[in-house]
Design a protein around this motif. Structure first.
Motif, PDB file in Angstrom:
ATOM      1  N   TYR A 138       2.949   2.556 -19.842  1.00  0.00           N
ATOM      2  CA  TYR A 138       2.262   1.516 -20.609  1.00  0.00           C
ATOM      3  C   TYR A 138       2.600   0.133 -20.065  1.00  0.00           C
ATOM      4  N   ALA A 139       3.884  -0.111 -19.845  1.00  0.00           N
ATOM      5  CA  ALA A 139       4.304  -1.409 -19.314  1.00  0.00           C
ATOM      6  C   ALA A 139       3.735  -1.643 -17.921  1.00  0.00           C
ATOM      7  N   THR A 140       3.684  -0.593 -17.108  1.00  0.00           N
ATOM      8  CA  THR A 140       3.150  -0.736 -15.753  1.00  0.00           C
ATOM      9  C   THR A 140       1.684  -1.150 -15.781  1.00  0.00           C
ATOM     10  N   VAL A 141       0.882  -0.488 -16.603  1.00  0.00           N
ATOM     11  CA  VAL A 141      -0.549  -0.797 -16.684  1.00  0.00           C
ATOM     12  C   VAL A 141      -0.770  -2.196 -17.240  1.00  0.00           C
ATOM     13  N   VAL A 142      -0.070  -2.502 -18.342  1.00  0.00           N
ATOM     14  CA  VAL A 142      -0.265  -3.802 -18.996  1.00  0.00           C
ATOM     15  C   VAL A 142       0.145  -4.947 -18.083  1.00  0.00           C
ATOM     16  N   MET A 143       1.267  -4.796 -17.385  1.00  0.00           N
ATOM     17  CA  MET A 143       1.738  -5.882 -16.533  1.00  0.00           C
ATOM     18  C   MET A 143       0.880  -6.020 -15.276  1.00  0.00           C
ATOM     19  N   ARG A 144       0.236  -4.947 -14.812  1.00  0.00           N
ATOM     20  CA  ARG A 144      -0.692  -5.083 -13.684  1.00  0.00           C
ATOM     21  C   ARG A 144      -1.921  -5.866 -14.124  1.00  0.00           C
ATOM     22  N   ILE A 145      -2.375  -5.621 -15.347  1.00  0.00           N
ATOM     23  CA  ILE A 145      -3.496  -6.405 -15.884  1.00  0.00           C
ATOM     24  C   ILE A 145      -3.080  -7.870 -16.027  1.00  0.00           C
ATOM     25  N   THR A 146      -1.865  -8.085 -16.481  1.00  0.00           N
ATOM     26  CA  THR A 146      -1.348  -9.452 -16.603  1.00  0.00           C
ATOM     27  C   THR A 146      -1.298 -10.138 -15.249  1.00  0.00           C
ATOM     28  N   ASP A 147      -0.843  -9.423 -14.235  1.00  0.00           N
ATOM     29  CA  ASP A 147      -0.788  -9.992 -12.886  1.00  0.00           C
ATOM     30  C   ASP A 147      -2.181 -10.354 -12.385  1.00  0.00           C
ATOM     31  N   TRP A 148      -3.172  -9.529 -12.729  1.00  0.00           N
ATOM     32  CA  TRP A 148      -4.543  -9.831 -12.306  1.00  0.00           C
ATOM     33  C   TRP A 148      -5.020 -11.137 -12.928  1.00  0.00           C
ATOM     34  N   PHE A 149      -4.730 -11.325 -14.215  1.00  0.00           N
ATOM     35  CA  PHE A 149      -5.102 -12.576 -14.870  1.00  0.00           C
ATOM     36  C   PHE A 149      -4.335 -13.757 -14.285  1.00  0.00           C
ATOM     37  N   LEU A 150      -3.089 -13.517 -13.861  1.00  0.00           N
ATOM     38  CA  LEU A 150      -2.282 -14.607 -13.300  1.00  0.00           C
ATOM     39  C   LEU A 150      -2.845 -15.110 -11.979  1.00  0.00           C
ATOM     40  N   VAL A 151      -3.309 -14.200 -11.142  1.00  0.00           N
ATOM     41  CA  VAL A 151      -3.790 -14.620  -9.821  1.00  0.00           C
ATOM     42  C   VAL A 151      -5.205 -15.179  -9.889  1.00  0.00           C
ATOM     43  N   MET A 152      -5.945 -14.849 -10.948  1.00  0.00           N
ATOM     44  CA  MET A 152      -7.290 -15.393 -11.102  1.00  0.00           C
ATOM     45  C   MET A 152      -7.213 -16.815 -11.661  1.00  0.00           C
ATOM     46  N   PRO A 153      -7.971 -17.755 -11.113  1.00  0.00           N
ATOM     47  CA  PRO A 153      -7.947 -19.122 -11.641  1.00  0.00           C
ATOM     48  C   PRO A 153      -8.398 -19.149 -13.100  1.00  0.00           C
ATOM     49  N   THR A 154      -7.562 -19.733 -13.946  1.00  0.00           N
ATOM     50  CA  THR A 154      -7.857 -19.764 -15.375  1.00  0.00           C
ATOM     51  C   THR A 154      -9.172 -20.476 -15.663  1.00  0.00           C
ATOM     52  N   LEU A 155      -9.381 -21.602 -14.996  1.00  0.00           N
ATOM     53  CA  LEU A 155     -10.588 -22.383 -15.256  1.00  0.00           C
ATOM     54  C   LEU A 155     -11.847 -21.604 -14.882  1.00  0.00           C
ATOM     55  N   VAL A 156     -11.782 -20.839 -13.792  1.00  0.00           N
ATOM     56  CA  VAL A 156     -12.948 -20.058 -13.368  1.00  0.00           C
ATOM     57  C   VAL A 156     -13.291 -19.003 -14.421  1.00  0.00           C
ATOM     58  N   LEU A 157     -12.277 -18.317 -14.943  1.00  0.00           N
ATOM     59  CA  LEU A 157     -12.520 -17.317 -15.977  1.00  0.00           C
ATOM     60  C   LEU A 157     -13.082 -17.967 -17.241  1.00  0.00           C
ATOM     61  N   ALA A 158     -12.534 -19.108 -17.615  1.00  0.00           N
ATOM     62  CA  ALA A 158     -13.020 -19.799 -18.806  1.00  0.00           C
ATOM     63  C   ALA A 158     -14.462 -20.248 -18.628  1.00  0.00           C
ATOM     64  N   ILE A 159     -14.796 -20.729 -17.452  1.00  0.00           N
ATOM     65  CA  ILE A 159     -16.176 -21.139 -17.175  1.00  0.00           C
ATOM     66  C   ILE A 159     -17.116 -19.939 -17.245  1.00  0.00           C
ATOM     67  N   ALA A 160     -16.667 -18.801 -16.714  1.00  0.00           N
ATOM     68  CA  ALA A 160     -17.507 -17.599 -16.741  1.00  0.00           C
ATOM     69  C   ALA A 160     -17.781 -17.155 -18.175  1.00  0.00           C
ATOM     70  N   LEU A 161     -16.747 -17.154 -19.011  1.00  0.00           N
ATOM     71  CA  LEU A 161     -16.936 -16.753 -20.403  1.00  0.00           C
ATOM     72  C   LEU A 161     -17.812 -17.756 -21.148  1.00  0.00           C
ATOM     73  N   SER A 162     -17.585 -19.045 -20.905  1.00  0.00           N
ATOM     74  CA  SER A 162     -18.382 -20.060 -21.582  1.00  0.00           C
ATOM     75  C   SER A 162     -19.842 -20.016 -21.164  1.00  0.00           C
ATOM     76  N   THR A 163     -20.086 -19.526 -19.954  1.00  0.00           N
ATOM     77  CA  THR A 163     -21.459 -19.461 -19.456  1.00  0.00           C
ATOM     78  C   THR A 163     -22.241 -18.317 -20.088  1.00  0.00           C
ATOM     79  N   VAL A 164     -21.596 -17.157 -20.238  1.00  0.00           N
ATOM     80  CA  VAL A 164     -22.308 -15.973 -20.731  1.00  0.00           C
ATOM     81  C   VAL A 164     -22.373 -15.918 -22.251  1.00  0.00           C
ATOM     82  N   MET A 165     -21.575 -16.723 -22.942  1.00  0.00           N
ATOM     83  CA  MET A 165     -21.566 -16.718 -24.404  1.00  0.00           C
ATOM     84  C   MET A 165     -22.261 -17.964 -24.936  1.00  0.00           C
ATOM     85  N   ALA A 166     -22.573 -17.951 -26.223  1.00  0.00           N
ATOM     86  CA  ALA A 166     -23.240 -19.097 -26.847  1.00  0.00           C
ATOM     87  C   ALA A 166     -22.334 -20.319 -26.796  1.00  0.00           C
TER      88      ALA A 166
END
Length: 312
Positions: A138-166
Motif C-alpha cells: 500500500y505504501a509503495t503504490v501510494v508513494m509512487r503516485i505521490t512521486d508522480w504528482f511531485l514531478v508534475m508541475p503543480t500549475l500545469v495540473l491546476a490549469i488542466a483541471l480548471s480548463t475541463v471543469m466549470a
C-alpha cells in the motif's frame, strides 16, 4: 455507612473534574509557552500583525465598500482615473474604485487560499499517515503516485483541471487542493515512521489497539504540529496559485479577486499605458499576504522544532 458511601462518591466525582482541570491547565500552559517563544521571532510577529489587519479589512469590506462598488453599471468615476481625494487608488476601465475592488478581492483570495490549503493538507496528512502506518504494498503504490504528482508541475495540473471543469471558485479550490498535497504527504509520512518506531506504539498494539486507534490517538497528535506549520506555508502557495489562475483567465469571472484584478488590468492595457495604480496594488497585496503567511509558517516551525535554527 451512608456517610462513607457519600464520601467515596464525592471523592470519585471530584477526581474526573480535577483531571479535566489539570489537562486544561496543561493546555493553557503549553499555549502560553508557545506564544512566548513565537513572539520572540520578529518576522513571525510582523507576519501575524499583517494577517490580522488584512483579515479585519476583509471582514469589514461590506462596510468600507458597499455592494454597488463592484457593479459596472453603477460606477461613479471615469475610466482609468488617476488616484485622487475621491478615489485613493484611482479607477479601473469601467470607472470603479480600485481600492473598493481591492477590499472585496481580499475576501475572495483569503477564502480560496484557506479552503484550498485545508483540502491540500487534509489529503496530504491522510496519505502520509496511512502510508507510514500500513507500509508494504500500500505504501509503495501510494508513494509512487505521490512521486508522480511531485514531478508534475503543480500549475500545469491546476490549469488542466480548471480548463475541463466549470469556471467557479469551487473549481479553483479543488484544482489547487488536489495538486499541492504531495509535499505534505511526504513530510507527514516521514514523521509517522518516526512516531511508530517509539516503544509506546508497540505497547498500544500489545494491548489490542487497532489501526484506527493507533493512527487517531497516537500518530495524529504527534504529527499535528508539523501539519499546522505546513498549512501556513500551503496557504501562501494557494493564494499565489489562485492569482495565477485568475490572471490566466481561468478563475470565476463573476467574483472580484486580486488575480482577477491583474487580469482586468492586463486586458485594459494598464502596463503599456502606464496605469500603475490599477496593476500595482493587487500585485503588492498578493506578495504581502504570501510573505506574511510564509513568515508565520517559519516562526511556527522554529517554535515546534528548534533544531531547524530559523533566524529571529
Amino acid at each position: 455507612m451512608h456517610e462513607t458511601t457519600d464520601g467515596a462518591a464525592g471523592q470519585g466525582g471530584a477526581a474526573p473534574r480535577s483531571a479535566r482541570a489539570l489537562a486544561r491547565a496543561r493546555r493553557l500552559h503549553a499555549l502560553a509557552r508557545f506564544w512566548r517563544q513565537y513572539r520572540s521571532h520578529r518576522g513571525g510577529v510582523f507576519g501575524l500583525a499583517v494577517l490580522v489587519v488584512i483579515a479585519l479589512l476583509a471582514l469589514a469590506a461590506p462596510l468600507l465598500a458597499g455592494e454597488e462598488s463592484r457593479s459596472v453599471t453603477d460606477a461613479t468615476g471615469g475610466a482609468l482615473e488617476e488616484p485622487s481625494g475621491e478615489f485613493l487608488l484611482g479607477t479601473d476601465q469601467f470607472g470603479r474604485d480600485v481600492l473598493a475592488l481591492l477590499l472585496w478581492g481580499t475576501r475572495v483570495s483569503l477564502m480560496v487560499g484557506l479552503l484550498a490549503a485545508f483540502l491540500s493538507v487534509a489529503i496530504g496528512a491522510l496519505v502520509g499517515i496511512t502510508a507510514g502506518h500500513f507500509k508494504g504494498w500500500y505504501a509503495t503504490v501510494v508513494m509512487r503516485i505521490t512521486d508522480w504528482f511531485l514531478v508534475m508541475p503543480t500549475l500545469v495540473l491546476a490549469i488542466a483541471l480548471s480548463t475541463v471543469m466549470a469556471r467557479s471558485l469551487w473549481t479553483t479550490i479543488l484544482a489547487i487542493g488536489v495538486t499541492t498535497w504531495p509535499t505534505t504527504a511526504r513530510l507527514v509520512r516521514a514523521q509517522t515512521l518516526a512516531v511508530e518506531s517509539r516503544p509506546y506504539i508497540e505497547r498500544a498494539r500489545a494491548l489490542g489497539g487497532g489501526h484506527g486507534h493507533i493512527m487517531a490517538r497516537h500518530v495524529l497528535p504527534n504529527v499535528m504540529p508539523l501539519v499546522l506549520a505546513q498549512t501556513t506555508l500551503v496557504i501562501s502557495l494557494a493564494i499565489l496559485t489562485e492569482a495565477t489562475l485568475a490572471f490566466l483567465g481561468l478563475g470565476d469571472p463573476t467574483v472580484v479577486s486580486w488575480g482577477g484584478l491583474l487580469q482586468d488590468a492586463r486586458e485594459a492595457g494598464a502596463v503599456s499605458s502606464g496605469n500603475w495604480w490599477y496593476i500595482t496594488p493587487p500585485g503588492l497585496a498578493i506578495a504581502l499576504v504570501a510573505l506574511a503567511f510564509t513568515l508565520c509558517g517559519r516562526a511556527i516551525e522554529s517554535v515546534l522544532n528548534p533544531k531547524l535554527g530559523v533566524s529571529r
